[in-house]
Structures are given as structure tokens and as C-alpha cells.
Design an enzyme around this catalytic site. Structure first.
Site, PDB file in Angstrom:
ATOM      1  N   CYS A 172      -1.705   9.186   4.089  1.00 18.75           N
ATOM      2  CA  CYS A 172      -1.117   7.937   3.604  1.00 18.75           C
ATOM      3  C   CYS A 172      -0.595   7.064   4.745  1.00 18.75           C
ATOM      4  O   CYS A 172      -1.400   6.460   5.444  1.00 18.75           O
ATOM      5  CB  CYS A 172      -0.059   8.241   2.546  1.00 18.75           C
ATOM      6  SG  CYS A 172       0.214   6.832   1.485  1.00 18.75           S
ATOM      7  N   HIS A 181      -1.312  13.111  -1.375  1.00 17.73           N
ATOM      8  CA  HIS A 181      -0.128  13.941  -1.167  1.00 17.73           C
ATOM      9  C   HIS A 181      -0.255  15.156  -2.073  1.00 17.73           C
ATOM     10  O   HIS A 181      -1.149  15.226  -2.913  1.00 17.73           O
ATOM     11  CB  HIS A 181       1.140  13.180  -1.565  1.00 17.73           C
ATOM     12  CG  HIS A 181       1.364  11.904  -0.819  1.00 17.73           C
ATOM     13  ND1 HIS A 181       1.709  11.857   0.513  1.00 17.73           N
ATOM     14  CD2 HIS A 181       1.307  10.615  -1.234  1.00 17.73           C
ATOM     15  CE1 HIS A 181       1.857  10.599   0.877  1.00 17.73           C
ATOM     16  NE2 HIS A 181       1.615   9.818  -0.153  1.00 17.73           N
TER      17      HIS A 181
HETATM   18  N1  GLN Z   1       4.026   2.556   3.555  1.00 17.99           N
HETATM   19  C1  GLN Z   1       2.652   2.727   3.155  1.00 17.99           C
HETATM   20  C2  GLN Z   1       2.302   1.997   1.862  1.00 17.99           C
HETATM   21  O1  GLN Z   1       3.135   1.739   1.042  1.00 17.99           O
HETATM   22  C3  GLN Z   1       2.353   4.192   3.036  1.00 17.99           C
HETATM   23  C4  GLN Z   1       2.979   4.824   1.840  1.00 17.99           C
HETATM   24  C5  GLN Z   1       2.911   6.316   1.855  1.00 17.99           C
HETATM   25  O2  GLN Z   1       2.844   6.929   2.898  1.00 17.99           O
HETATM   26  N2  GLN Z   1       2.974   6.914   0.692  1.00 17.99           N
HETATM   27  O3  GLN Z   1       1.141   1.685   1.668  1.00 17.99           O
END
Ligand code: GLN
Length: 239
Positions: free
Chosen positions: A91, A196
Site C-alpha cells: 500500500c 493488507h
Molecule cells: N496513504 C496512502 C493512501 O491513502 C496509502 C494508504 C495505505 O497504506 N493503506 O492511498
């Protein structure tokens, strides 16, 4: 045989529990009699150049931008990748190893450039929910599961394979009415994903793909409990 796993900045990029990917890799490596060391790198500490597998997790936009600035200044992760290290990035981690991404204010900035993948801000709702993909490589069980929570759209370069194809969820982004969106990236020893879970807890065969990219062919290891959990998630999410 020995293996060094480097877990980067989980104080910044641990919001979604992705730090658990290290535990799974260690467990599955030790089950093959591979000796494993885990190096924790905190923000502002130097990134070792000689690790075998580097792990990055997900986090909010501010910590993501801070992590990118530190990694960019340090240079260690890029050097390790140039020397053939494996990366498994989730992510925020996936976005920041790419070529471009939005910073905490939504303004496009350069990523680490480890893979040709650009994330752009869109006004679409955040992609939040379960994510199910078919892995692009060879696995006995190619359906992988996780959950996603991110903004924007990620476009991988034309010569670059995504990690898989979305069966349920959004992944890298909406790609036409057939819902065949790509998910993540897999280029050489670099893996990026929006899953995740932690992803390697929910997908033991993917954990072995990551391990094998660093140490070569693995001896068989059947963790019945992990396989049963993975099967239960696949069954629940695809029915
Ligand atoms: N900050 C990034 C987004 O919102 C990654 C989010 C995350 O790692 N879940 O796209």
C-alpha cells in the site's frame, strides 16, 4: 543458509499490521532450516545495504511522505535493490517505491523509482474493503486475498507485470467495465500490493514466492493451519 530480513519504519508504516509479514517470512524460512536475522530500521536510522528481503507496510499520507523523504535521502533501499535484494511493499510502501505519487497535500512527487508505477490522486471514493486477486505467477492456489484501504489510481508501466488481476475489490484501479483491474506489481524481485491482512499471513504461498525470490527453491513445507485460514478467506469472499 542464512537470510537477513529488513523491516523498514514500522513506526510510520505499521498502521495496518503489515509488520506481521516479517514474522511469517521468518517462520517459513526457519521451517526450512534457513537461519534468519531480522533488522528493524527505525525512522532516521541508516538503512542497511546488504539485506536480502526489505519490507514496507501501509500508513497514512503524512507518515508515507516522511518515510519516502528519509528513504530517498538515505539511498540504502535503492542500493540494496540494485544489488538484487527482494522487496515486499504494501500500500503506502507500494506507492512510494513507484515512480510518482501524491504527497500528503495531494501534490505529485517523485517516488523511489524502484518500479515503474505511478499513483495519481483521484476524486473517487477511497478503495476500502476486501480484495481478492488471481496471482499472475504459478501457484497451486493462485487466488490471493487481503483487504485494501487507499486513495487514487496506480498505473504500472507497459513493460511491468502487475502482481495479479482483481476478482473482487479495486486494486490498482478501475480498468473498464469488465472489472479486470490489475493489482500490485511484480518485477524481478520486487513485489508491491494493496493487500493488507497481513498479506503473507493470509497467503502462505505468496510468502513462499517472496522467500524463494531471495533464497532460491524451497523445500516443501505444509502449514496446515495457514493453508486452512487462506482457504477459509477465499471461500468466504468468493461465494
Ligand atoms: N496513504 C496512502 C493512501 O491513502 C496509502 C494508504 C495505505 O497504506 N493503506 O492511498
Amino acid at each position: 543458509m542464512s537470510l537477513t530480513i529488513v523491516r523498514l519504519y514500522h513506526d510510520l508504516l505499521g498502521t495496518y499490521g503489515d509488520q506481521g509479514n516479517a514474522e511469517v517470512l521468518m517462520y517459513r524460512a526457519r521451517a526450512r532450516d534457513i537461519q534468519v536475522d531480522l533488522i528493524e530500521v527505525a525512522p532516521h536510522e541508516p538503512v542497511p545495504r546488504s539485506g536480502d528481503i526489505y519490507l514496507l507496510g501501509g500508513g497514512e499520507d503524512g507518515p508515507q511522505t516522511a518515510a519516502l523523504e528519509m528513504l530517498s535521502k538515505d539511498g540504502g533501499l535503492n542500493t540494496a535493490v540494485d544489488n538484487g535484494a527482494t522487496v515486499f511493499a504494501v500500500c503506502a510502501g507500494f506507492q512510494l517505491i513507484g515512480s510518482r505519487l501524491p504527497n500528503a497535500s495531494g501534490i505529485p512527487i517523485d517516488g523511489l523509482g524502484i518500479v515503474d508505477a505511478e499513483t495519481i490522486y483521484t476524486r473517487d471514493p477511497r478503495s476500502v474493503g476486501e480484495l481478492v486477486i488471481t496471482y499472475n505467477g504459478q501457484l497451486d492456489e493462485p487466488v490471493l486475498t487481503g483487504f485494501e484501504n487507499h486513495q487514487g489510481l496506480t498505473i504500472v508501466g507497459s513493460g511491468i507485470q502487475p502482481l495479479g488481476t482483481v476478482l473482487r475489490g479495486i486494486g490498482n484501479g478501475r480498468d473498464g467495465a469488465d472489472c479486470k483491474s490489475p493489482e500490485g506489481v511484480h518485477h524481478g524481485r520486487v513485489f508491491g500490493t494493496y493487500m493488507h491482512g497481513p498479506a503473507l499471513v493470509r497467503n502462505p504461498q505468496l510468502a513462499d514466492e517472496v522467500l524463494a525470490s531471495a533464497v532460491g527453491q524451497l523445500t516443501p513445507f505444509n502449514d496446515e493451519f495457514a493453508e486452512a485460514l487462506a482457504a477459509e478467506r477465499r471461500h468466504t469472499l468468493l461465494k
